[in-house]
Design an enzyme around this catalytic site. Sequence first.
Site, mmCIF file in Angstrom:
data_model
loop_
_atom_site.group_PDB
_atom_site.id
_atom_site.type_symbol
_atom_site.label_atom_id
_atom_site.label_comp_id
_atom_site.label_asym_id
_atom_site.label_seq_id
_atom_site.Cartn_x
_atom_site.Cartn_y
_atom_site.Cartn_z
ATOM 1 N N GLU A 40 0.820 -1.207 0.000
ATOM 2 C CA GLU A 40 0.000 0.000 0.000
ATOM 3 C C GLU A 40 0.862 1.269 0.000
ATOM 4 O O GLU A 40 1.815 1.380 0.768
ATOM 5 C CB GLU A 40 -0.891 -0.004 1.242
ATOM 6 C CG GLU A 40 -1.774 1.224 1.382
ATOM 7 C CD GLU A 40 -2.484 1.286 2.724
ATOM 8 O OE1 GLU A 40 -3.571 1.881 2.773
ATOM 9 O OE2 GLU A 40 -1.954 0.740 3.719
ATOM 10 N N LYS A 111 -9.904 2.234 -1.854
ATOM 11 C CA LYS A 111 -10.026 1.733 -0.485
ATOM 12 C C LYS A 111 -11.299 2.251 0.187
ATOM 13 O O LYS A 111 -11.542 3.465 0.250
ATOM 14 C CB LYS A 111 -8.788 2.159 0.305
ATOM 15 C CG LYS A 111 -8.692 1.602 1.717
ATOM 16 C CD LYS A 111 -7.389 2.096 2.347
ATOM 17 C CE LYS A 111 -7.187 1.581 3.761
ATOM 18 N NZ LYS A 111 -5.929 2.123 4.341
ATOM 19 N N CYS A 146 -5.325 -2.900 3.349
ATOM 20 C CA CYS A 146 -4.919 -2.593 4.714
ATOM 21 C C CYS A 146 -6.067 -2.595 5.729
ATOM 22 O O CYS A 146 -6.540 -3.650 6.134
ATOM 23 C CB CYS A 146 -4.159 -1.264 4.735
ATOM 24 S SG CYS A 146 -3.124 -1.019 6.219
#
Length: 258
Positions: A40, A111, A146
């Site tokens: 990431e 995300k 994440c």
Amino acid sequence: MRVSLLQMAVNTAESPESRREAAGSLVRDQNGADLVVLPELWPVGAFAFESFEAEAEPLDGPTGQAMSAAARDAGVWLHGGSIVERTAKGDLCNTSLLFAPDGELAAVYRKIHRFGFDRGEATLMVAGEEIVTAPAAGTVLGLATCYDLRFPEVFRRLLDAGAETIVLPAGWPAARGGHWRTLAIARAIENQAYVLACGTAGTHAGVEQNGRSLIVAPDGEVLAEAGPGQEVLTAELDLKRVAAYREKFPVHKDRRLF
């Protein structure tokens, strides 16, 4: 399927261009792999919030172009980790890019869960709204990033969308490294899917990174696990194992939705 997770050490004192060159070199070294994964926000640093605005770029910006070329040169499917994307509306997003072996952009995931509560990523970036899967390298990839790891409903929706292998780039802090390993294994077990969790090494804006990328099988077996430093983690995946385990232990048939 041969997969390689590139656990890069990100030094935010380096320029993004130097990191793009390093990442491209690492990708090209994986010739012979089927799927390569980067972490990431490796061009900027997951906690280098003050750099997000200046380093934001469009999908076809310098990082996208560099990773497209690297995927094409290596002949691999490349999950290019994520970038700070500046959208056409001017918003910032934490955006993952998946490239085909010919260098074409095959999928984009923004995300959904932004970390930071009332600061950092949570205030600087706009949340994604779409669950994304993509056929690649003989499997169906489900894309997450994440902090998404803490929200199992995302992974259930990826399962329902056909995901067999979940790719999770991250910039996960060392302070919560135990959570990282436990949650990655849990997501594999509960969805009976491979989980490819690729973290960063080094320190981002004073935040020590966990590293310790791992590759988890559909039954929760850890097939490979990295240490805390820069490392390339490689494993061979038997793609038939997903369907075989789901048939052997058909837990999803007993799901009840309220």
